[in-house]
Design a protein around this motif. Structure first.
Motif, PDB file in Angstrom:
ATOM      1  N   GLN A 229      42.767  37.248  50.658  1.00  0.00           N
ATOM      2  CA  GLN A 229      42.866  38.645  50.245  1.00  0.00           C
ATOM      3  C   GLN A 229      42.516  38.813  48.772  1.00  0.00           C
ATOM      4  OE1 GLN A 229      43.528  41.379  52.179  1.00  0.00           O
ATOM      5  NE2 GLN A 229      43.388  39.981  53.914  1.00  0.00           N
ATOM      6  N   ILE A 230      42.965  37.879  47.940  1.00  0.00           N
ATOM      7  CA  ILE A 230      42.704  37.998  46.505  1.00  0.00           C
ATOM      8  C   ILE A 230      41.222  37.791  46.209  1.00  0.00           C
ATOM      9  CG2 ILE A 230      43.115  36.843  44.287  1.00  0.00           C
ATOM     10  CD1 ILE A 230      46.004  36.644  45.010  1.00  0.00           C
ATOM     11  N   LEU A 231      40.566  36.916  46.951  1.00  0.00           N
ATOM     12  CA  LEU A 231      39.127  36.721  46.741  1.00  0.00           C
ATOM     13  C   LEU A 231      38.353  38.018  46.961  1.00  0.00           C
ATOM     14  CD1 LEU A 231      38.458  33.232  48.405  1.00  0.00           C
ATOM     15  CD2 LEU A 231      38.341  33.802  45.973  1.00  0.00           C
ATOM     16  N   SER A 232      38.813  38.847  47.890  1.00  0.00           N
ATOM     17  CA  SER A 232      38.124  40.111  48.156  1.00  0.00           C
ATOM     18  C   SER A 232      38.573  41.231  47.226  1.00  0.00           C
ATOM     19  CB  SER A 232      38.355  40.536  49.605  1.00  0.00           C
ATOM     20  OG  SER A 232      39.727  40.774  49.845  1.00  0.00           O
ATOM     21  N   LEU A 233      39.723  41.070  46.572  1.00  0.00           N
ATOM     22  CA  LEU A 233      40.257  42.136  45.726  1.00  0.00           C
ATOM     23  C   LEU A 233      39.951  41.949  44.237  1.00  0.00           C
ATOM     24  CD1 LEU A 233      43.819  42.604  47.307  1.00  0.00           C
ATOM     25  CD2 LEU A 233      41.862  44.149  47.546  1.00  0.00           C
ATOM     26  N   ARG A 234      39.714  40.720  43.817  1.00  0.00           N
ATOM     27  CA  ARG A 234      39.597  40.486  42.367  1.00  0.00           C
ATOM     28  C   ARG A 234      38.342  41.078  41.748  1.00  0.00           C
ATOM     29  NH1 ARG A 234      38.204  33.982  41.925  1.00  0.00           N
ATOM     30  NH2 ARG A 234      36.152  34.069  42.942  1.00  0.00           N
ATOM     31  N   GLU A 235      37.372  41.485  42.562  1.00  0.00           N
ATOM     32  CA  GLU A 235      36.149  42.095  42.031  1.00  0.00           C
ATOM     33  C   GLU A 235      36.183  43.620  42.121  1.00  0.00           C
ATOM     34  OE1 GLU A 235      34.065  40.239  40.539  1.00  0.00           O
ATOM     35  OE2 GLU A 235      34.971  38.327  41.169  1.00  0.00           O
ATOM     36  N   GLN A 236      37.333  44.193  42.491  1.00  0.00           N
ATOM     37  CA  GLN A 236      37.430  45.644  42.587  1.00  0.00           C
ATOM     38  C   GLN A 236      37.440  46.278  41.191  1.00  0.00           C
ATOM     39  OE1 GLN A 236      37.371  47.344  45.498  1.00  0.00           O
ATOM     40  NE2 GLN A 236      37.153  45.388  46.584  1.00  0.00           N
ATOM     41  N   ARG A 251      50.033  38.945  34.823  1.00  0.00           N
ATOM     42  CA  ARG A 251      50.187  40.359  35.134  1.00  0.00           C
ATOM     43  C   ARG A 251      49.109  40.828  36.097  1.00  0.00           C
ATOM     44  NH1 ARG A 251      50.805  45.437  30.860  1.00  0.00           N
ATOM     45  NH2 ARG A 251      51.030  47.055  32.463  1.00  0.00           N
ATOM     46  N   LYS A 252      47.903  40.357  35.926  1.00  0.00           N
ATOM     47  CA  LYS A 252      46.826  40.757  36.825  1.00  0.00           C
ATOM     48  C   LYS A 252      47.055  40.229  38.242  1.00  0.00           C
ATOM     49  CE  LYS A 252      43.655  39.233  33.980  1.00  0.00           C
ATOM     50  NZ  LYS A 252      42.340  38.845  33.404  1.00  0.00           N
ATOM     51  N   ILE A 253      47.636  39.022  38.354  1.00  0.00           N
ATOM     52  CA  ILE A 253      47.848  38.443  39.675  1.00  0.00           C
ATOM     53  C   ILE A 253      49.037  39.114  40.376  1.00  0.00           C
ATOM     54  CG2 ILE A 253      48.496  36.358  40.936  1.00  0.00           C
ATOM     55  CD1 ILE A 253      46.947  34.736  38.899  1.00  0.00           C
ATOM     56  N   PHE A 254      50.184  39.145  39.681  1.00  0.00           N
ATOM     57  CA  PHE A 254      51.421  39.571  40.330  1.00  0.00           C
ATOM     58  C   PHE A 254      51.698  41.064  40.179  1.00  0.00           C
ATOM     59  CE2 PHE A 254      52.045  35.058  39.237  1.00  0.00           C
ATOM     60  CZ  PHE A 254      52.235  34.558  40.510  1.00  0.00           C
ATOM     61  N   LYS A 255      50.965  41.750  39.310  1.00  0.00           N
ATOM     62  CA  LYS A 255      51.181  43.176  39.135  1.00  0.00           C
ATOM     63  C   LYS A 255      50.120  44.009  39.854  1.00  0.00           C
ATOM     64  CE  LYS A 255      53.352  46.631  36.995  1.00  0.00           C
ATOM     65  NZ  LYS A 255      54.787  46.918  37.168  1.00  0.00           N
ATOM     66  N   HIS A 256      48.916  43.456  40.004  1.00  0.00           N
ATOM     67  CA  HIS A 256      47.819  44.238  40.565  1.00  0.00           C
ATOM     68  C   HIS A 256      47.285  43.660  41.874  1.00  0.00           C
ATOM     69  CE1 HIS A 256      47.494  46.826  37.015  1.00  0.00           C
ATOM     70  NE2 HIS A 256      47.689  45.744  36.291  1.00  0.00           N
ATOM     71  N   LEU A 257      47.239  42.324  41.980  1.00  0.00           N
ATOM     72  CA  LEU A 257      46.641  41.731  43.177  1.00  0.00           C
ATOM     73  C   LEU A 257      47.669  41.537  44.300  1.00  0.00           C
ATOM     74  CD1 LEU A 257      44.223  39.083  41.626  1.00  0.00           C
ATOM     75  CD2 LEU A 257      43.627  41.224  42.751  1.00  0.00           C
ATOM     76  N   VAL A 258      48.783  40.883  43.981  1.00  0.00           N
ATOM     77  CA  VAL A 258      49.778  40.583  45.013  1.00  0.00           C
ATOM     78  C   VAL A 258      50.323  41.840  45.695  1.00  0.00           C
ATOM     79  CG1 VAL A 258      52.061  39.567  45.431  1.00  0.00           C
ATOM     80  CG2 VAL A 258      50.391  38.354  44.017  1.00  0.00           C
ATOM     81  N   PRO A 259      50.643  42.940  44.957  1.00  0.00           N
ATOM     82  CA  PRO A 259      51.113  44.146  45.658  1.00  0.00           C
ATOM     83  C   PRO A 259      50.135  44.668  46.696  1.00  0.00           C
ATOM     84  CG  PRO A 259      51.614  44.319  43.330  1.00  0.00           C
ATOM     85  CD  PRO A 259      50.768  43.101  43.487  1.00  0.00           C
ATOM     86  N   ASN A 260      48.846  44.456  46.500  1.00  0.00           N
ATOM     87  CA  ASN A 260      47.867  44.903  47.482  1.00  0.00           C
ATOM     88  C   ASN A 260      47.799  43.983  48.697  1.00  0.00           C
ATOM     89  OD1 ASN A 260      46.168  47.311  46.317  1.00  0.00           O
ATOM     90  ND2 ASN A 260      46.498  45.919  44.605  1.00  0.00           N
ATOM     91  N   VAL A 261      48.432  42.816  48.589  1.00  0.00           N
ATOM     92  CA  VAL A 261      48.479  41.888  49.717  1.00  0.00           C
ATOM     93  C   VAL A 261      49.794  42.038  50.491  1.00  0.00           C
ATOM     94  CG1 VAL A 261      48.148  39.451  50.366  1.00  0.00           C
ATOM     95  CG2 VAL A 261      47.116  40.319  48.297  1.00  0.00           C
ATOM     96  N   MET A 262      50.751  42.792  49.945  1.00  0.00           N
ATOM     97  CA  MET A 262      52.068  42.906  50.548  1.00  0.00           C
ATOM     98  C   MET A 262      52.062  43.406  51.989  1.00  0.00           C
ATOM     99  SD  MET A 262      54.294  41.562  48.718  1.00  0.00           S
ATOM    100  CE  MET A 262      55.685  42.085  49.691  1.00  0.00           C
ATOM    101  N   PRO A 263      51.238  44.390  52.363  1.00  0.00           N
ATOM    102  CA  PRO A 263      51.242  44.797  53.774  1.00  0.00           C
ATOM    103  C   PRO A 263      50.977  43.648  54.736  1.00  0.00           C
ATOM    104  CG  PRO A 263      50.079  46.417  52.459  1.00  0.00           C
ATOM    105  CD  PRO A 263      50.362  45.267  51.552  1.00  0.00           C
TER     106      PRO A 263
END
Length: 349
Positions: A229-236, A251-263
């Motif tokens: 999921q992060i591989l597809s989100l980190r270029e957004q 902060r970029k990993i756990f504040k912006h990327l991980v919340p988008n993987v929570m579902p």
């Protein structure tokens, strides 16, 4: 002019209707889609019912505890002999009966004293069902939570940095996923028998140690999910903006990327809970989990392997534990399926 005035009048009439429309928040839409499914509601009721039964049941059912043995001796009568004789043509029969104290509380049938009877060691089945459910549910939740935390951290690092770190972590995942879980846990269980005899650990800690080792070899699935999921989100675009604003890596990993993987993580956790309950039940059934005087659902079913007579003639001893396992697994799977459908962005609103 008449047509223009007519259109303005129609627009003015539609405006109040538009103002009355209440927009739903994402959380409200999620709950609406979740509770739209009858299976999701059924699964939620099953899970909540099990928790109430296991954690609130002992508060009301205080007659017996998990480790309390029914040692009550009851006065019974047994026939010792019969004597027949005839007097004046009348035949008399005399039965000599003597009283004796017996402990008939082993494998006792359900009664007012024991609502689900007793097992082959005179433990109350209903009390052990409640306390054993606590162990099964807590162990499963602890394992899934620890497994998710490890998977999120390691998978987040692999997906964000890539390169050498990604290759090393993925190779470790490949190795761990190839390890045979049950044989390793059997070896550990045999080793812990010696630890218990040497009083290095308590008997009640056995299952927790086994599930901790199970966590260490089960996180690769979560790590792979998070990495993908992060591989597809980190270029957004929002990640490019976060990079431009100079945010730290954590902060970029756990504040912006991980919340988008929570579902996806929530769905995976809910489905994993059912699997972990089966895993714990399997370990206890193989006599590698909690042992007497403590209990779990799997160890309650394990009784049939030591006493085949229980399997045929005393279903009230082992059937309730099997029913609880089925309810727990089905409940968590129904909830997981409902969450998966509710969190699907392509689902109908």
């Amino acid at each position: 002019m008449d047509e223009l005035e007519l259109k303005q009048k129609e627009n003015s009439e539609e405006t109040p209707l538009d103002k009355n429309v209440r927009l739903m928040s994402p959380t409200q839409m999620l709950l609406r889609r979740f509770f739209r499914s009858k299976l999701s509601i059924l699964g939620l009721v099953m899970v909540i019912g099990l928790f109430l039964f296991c954690f609130l049941g002992p508060v009301f059912y205080t007659q017996w505890s998990e480790t309390q043995v029914d040692r009550t001796q009851r006065l019974t009568q047994e026939k010792s002999s019969e004597i027949s004789y005839t007097v004046d043509g009348v035949e008399y029969e005399v039965k000599q009966v003597r009283d004796r104290l017996t402990s008939d509380n082993y494998k006792a049938s359900p009664s007012g004293e024991h609502l689900l009877g007793t097992d082959n060691m005179a433990y109350d089945v209903l009390a052990r069902l409640m306390y054993g459910g606590r162990v099964s549910l807590l162990v499963s939740f602890m394992t899934v939570i620890l497994m998710t935390i490890l998977g999120v951290i390691i998978g987040g690092i692999a997906g964000y940095f890539g390169g050498v770190a990604d290759n090393i972590i993925m190779r470790i995942c490949d190795i761990l996923m190839c390890l045979p879980g049950i044989p390793i846990l059997m070896i550990l269980s045999s080793a812990m028998d010696g630890w218990v005899e040497a009083q290095m650990i308590e008997e009640g800690m056995r299952i927790y140690i086994l599930m901790f080792f199970l966590t260490l070899i089960s996180w690769p699935g979560i790590a792979r999910l998070v990495r993908g999921q992060i591989l597809s989100l980190r270029e957004q675009e929002y990640m490019v903006a976060a990079e431009a604003m100079g945010y730290s890596t954590s902060r970029k990993i756990f504040k912006h990327l991980v919340p988008n993987v929570m579902p996806q993580l929530i769905v995976q956790m809910s489905l994993s809970l059912g699997s972990m309950i089966l895993y714990e039940a399997t370990l206890s059934y193989l006599n590698m989990g909690i042992k007497a005087p403590y209990t779990a659902w799997g160890s309650m079913i394990n009784i049939i392997t030591t006493d085949p007579d229980i399997l045929q003639n005393y279903p009230f001893i082992w059937v309730p534990a099997g029913v609880c396992i089925v309810i727990a697994v089905l409940g968590f799977n129904f909830v997981g399926d409902g969450l998966r459908d509710a969190l699907d962005p392509k689902a109908r609103r």
